[in-house]
Design an enzyme around this catalytic site. Structure first.
Site, PDB file in Angstrom:
ATOM      1  N   THR A   1       0.842  -1.191   0.000  1.00  9.49           N
ATOM      2  CA  THR A   1       0.000   0.000   0.000  1.00  9.49           C
ATOM      3  C   THR A   1       0.877   1.241   0.000  1.00  9.49           C
ATOM      4  O   THR A   1       1.947   1.262   0.608  1.00  9.49           O
ATOM      5  CB  THR A   1      -0.931   0.021   1.227  1.00  9.49           C
ATOM      6  OG1 THR A   1      -0.154  -0.058   2.426  1.00  9.49           O
ATOM      7  CG2 THR A   1      -1.894  -1.150   1.180  1.00  9.49           C
ATOM      8  N   ASP A   2       0.399   2.282  -0.669  1.00 15.65           N
ATOM      9  CA  ASP A   2       1.180   3.496  -0.840  1.00 15.65           C
ATOM     10  C   ASP A   2       0.890   4.501   0.271  1.00 15.65           C
ATOM     11  O   ASP A   2       0.128   4.232   1.200  1.00 15.65           O
ATOM     12  CB  ASP A   2       0.877   4.094  -2.220  1.00 15.65           C
ATOM     13  CG  ASP A   2       2.015   4.963  -2.732  1.00 15.65           C
ATOM     14  OD1 ASP A   2       3.008   5.117  -2.006  1.00 15.65           O
ATOM     15  OD2 ASP A   2       1.895   5.487  -3.843  1.00 15.65           O
ATOM     16  N   LYS A   3       1.493   5.676   0.150  1.00 10.61           N
ATOM     17  CA  LYS A   3       1.357   6.732   1.148  1.00 10.61           C
ATOM     18  C   LYS A   3      -0.104   7.071   1.420  1.00 10.61           C
ATOM     19  O   LYS A   3      -0.885   7.279   0.505  1.00 10.61           O
ATOM     20  CB  LYS A   3       2.107   7.970   0.659  1.00 10.61           C
ATOM     21  CG  LYS A   3       1.971   9.176   1.582  1.00 10.61           C
ATOM     22  CD  LYS A   3       2.659  10.383   0.990  1.00 10.61           C
ATOM     23  CE  LYS A   3       2.447  11.604   1.861  1.00 10.61           C
ATOM     24  NZ  LYS A   3       3.081  12.817   1.294  1.00 10.61           N
TER      25      LYS A   3
END
Length: 445
Positions: free
Chosen positions: A164-166
């Site tokens: 998962t990204d920021k």
């Protein structure tokens, strides 16, 4: 008579001279050939000697290299008494033996939930505050992993199911890692930030891999319903309420994504001919509208697929919103699934949540063998739901009410052309472009 005798003697003398000259030439030729052969043999011997010398030097170098490798691999026994005396002379003392270094660790699957609002993604990134960094620090503190494993997590066979990204959260993230048999989850969670919780640990097979064994993933995207209001009408976020007809249109638009399609326009640096651009969407649905504690109406979109590419879900949601609002039509979606390269909007990352990681095939094969439990996490569901409501959804509701991220993003939709992109060349395809035909890891935020 005399003349004939003299003539005969002269003829014999000429023949004898000719014979002597011929023999002399043959002898000279023989001597020249013998000398040449002798020189060639001498040169061959010198070449053989040089090759033998070079081979000897090469063999000696190989022996030295092997000797060094054996010395490096050979266990060095330490004279602890002598070493302790030397260390004590400097005012220090050798640390006692740590039994945690000898703890037997087995492959396990962990159930992790986190709110990613204040983190730079799931994956460890030097100098950045990430979910994995907090997790590994707590594991090291509680001796779940060794210092070597903390520095290089591959030693502990660590693998996440999805990256998962920021700013993106996860309700039920699954990771595989080698852990001790005796674990204190309550004490472990006490050393984690309140935005991160580990709810369960299950023993799995030796070859289990959280990413490879996963056969599907489900994401949710929670957003205020005002996002679907017509672009021609001014609507207030706090008072807007979606109509049943408009909600049906949302559901119809989402359903257009279902099936196996080419999503090269919904990610970055992906060519239409790249086989990994094809993804299978099993279902894409919308919940019924509900109100947040702040009085804003929301819906939750849910998409289940085998795997997703970077930014894929956010671009799917972004285009669906643009279609429902009237910024473009469903024809744009149809074109986006062809070889054309279109300019499509990407929805904010705030509402995106990794909801569930599915292991149906693993559960069918090993979940009923009497040794391993199925990875359904039913016993932890109540705790997970409470965490999701208190830490993840509450953060989404609060941020939308205070910062109005979705409303700000909606104001940018008219800047997109929803037509062929001309600002950049298409990415290369095939082996020349360095692309693999194997689908990539689940890289969506």
């Amino acid at each position: 008579m005399l003349f004939s005798h003299i003539l005969s003697s002269y003829t014999k003398a000429v023949r004898l001279k000719t014979l002597l000259l011929t023999e002399s030439k043959h002898c000279h030729r023989y001597k020249s050939f013998a000398a040449a052969m002798s020189e060639a043999l001498d040169k061959l011997e010198l070449d053989n000697a040089a090759r033998k010398a070079a081979k000897a030097v090469e063999d000696e170098a190989v022996k030295d290299t092997n000797r060094i490798k054996r010395n490096l691999k050979r266990k060095k026994w330490v004279d602890w008494k002598t070493q302790d005396d030397e260390v004590a002379a400097n005012g220090n003392k050798r640390a006692p033996f740590d039994p945690a270094d000898r703890i037997k660790r087995k492959k396990s699957a962990i159930l992790l939930s986190y709110c990613g609002a204040n983190y730079y993604g799931m994956q460890r990134n030097p100098g950045m505050q990430t979910i994995e960094e907090e997790l590994f620090k707590a594991m090291l503190k509680h001796k779940w992993i060794t210092e070597d494993s903390f520095d290089q997590v591959q030693i502990a066979c660590f693998q996440r199911a999805a990256r998962t990204d920021k700013g993106v959260s996860a309700a039920r993230q699954i990771c595989s890692v080698k852990l001790p048999e005796e674990l204190d989850l309550e004490a472990f969670n006490a050393d984690l930030p309140e935005q991160i919780r580990l709810f369960g640990v299950e023993r799995v097979t030796k070859g289990f891999n959280a990413k490879d064994q996963c056969n599907a993933r489900t994401y949710t995207y929670t957003l205020p319903t005002v996002a679907f209001a017509s672009c021609e009408a001014e609507s207030e976020q706090d008072t807007f309420r979606i109509t049943p007809e408009l909600l049906d249109r949302v559901k119809e638009t989402l359903k257009l994504y279902e099936g196996t399609k080419n999503f090269h326009n919904f990610t970055s640096k992906k060519n239409f001919l790249d086989p990994s651009a094809k993804r299978f969407i099993m279902a894409f649905t919308s919940s019924e509208p509900f109100q947040s504690p702040q009085g804003v109406e929301f819906v939750t979109l849910k998409v289940k697929g085998q795997s997703f590419m970077l930014h894929q879900i956010r671009k799917m949601v972004g285009l669906a919103i643009a279609i429902v609002r009237g910024n473009t039509t469903a024809i744009t979606l149809e074109r986006a699934l062809t070889e054309e390269r279109l300019d499509l909007p990407m929805a904010p990352g705030l509402g995106l949540v990794l909801d569930t990681v599915h292991y149906e095939r693993y559960n069918e094969r090993y979940g009923k063998d009497g040794i391993h439990n199925p990875l359904t996490w039913e016993a932890q569901e109540t705790q997970v739901q409470a965490f999701v409501e208190s830490q993840i959804f509450s953060q989404i509701y609060k941020t939308e009410a205070e910062q109005r991220n979705m409303l700000d993003w909606i104001g940018t939709l008219h800047y997109h052309s929803y037509d062929t992109r001309k600002d950049e060349p298409p990415p290369p395809s095939g082996p020349a472009g360095g692309k693999s035909s194997k689908p990539e890891d689940d890289n969506d935020e």
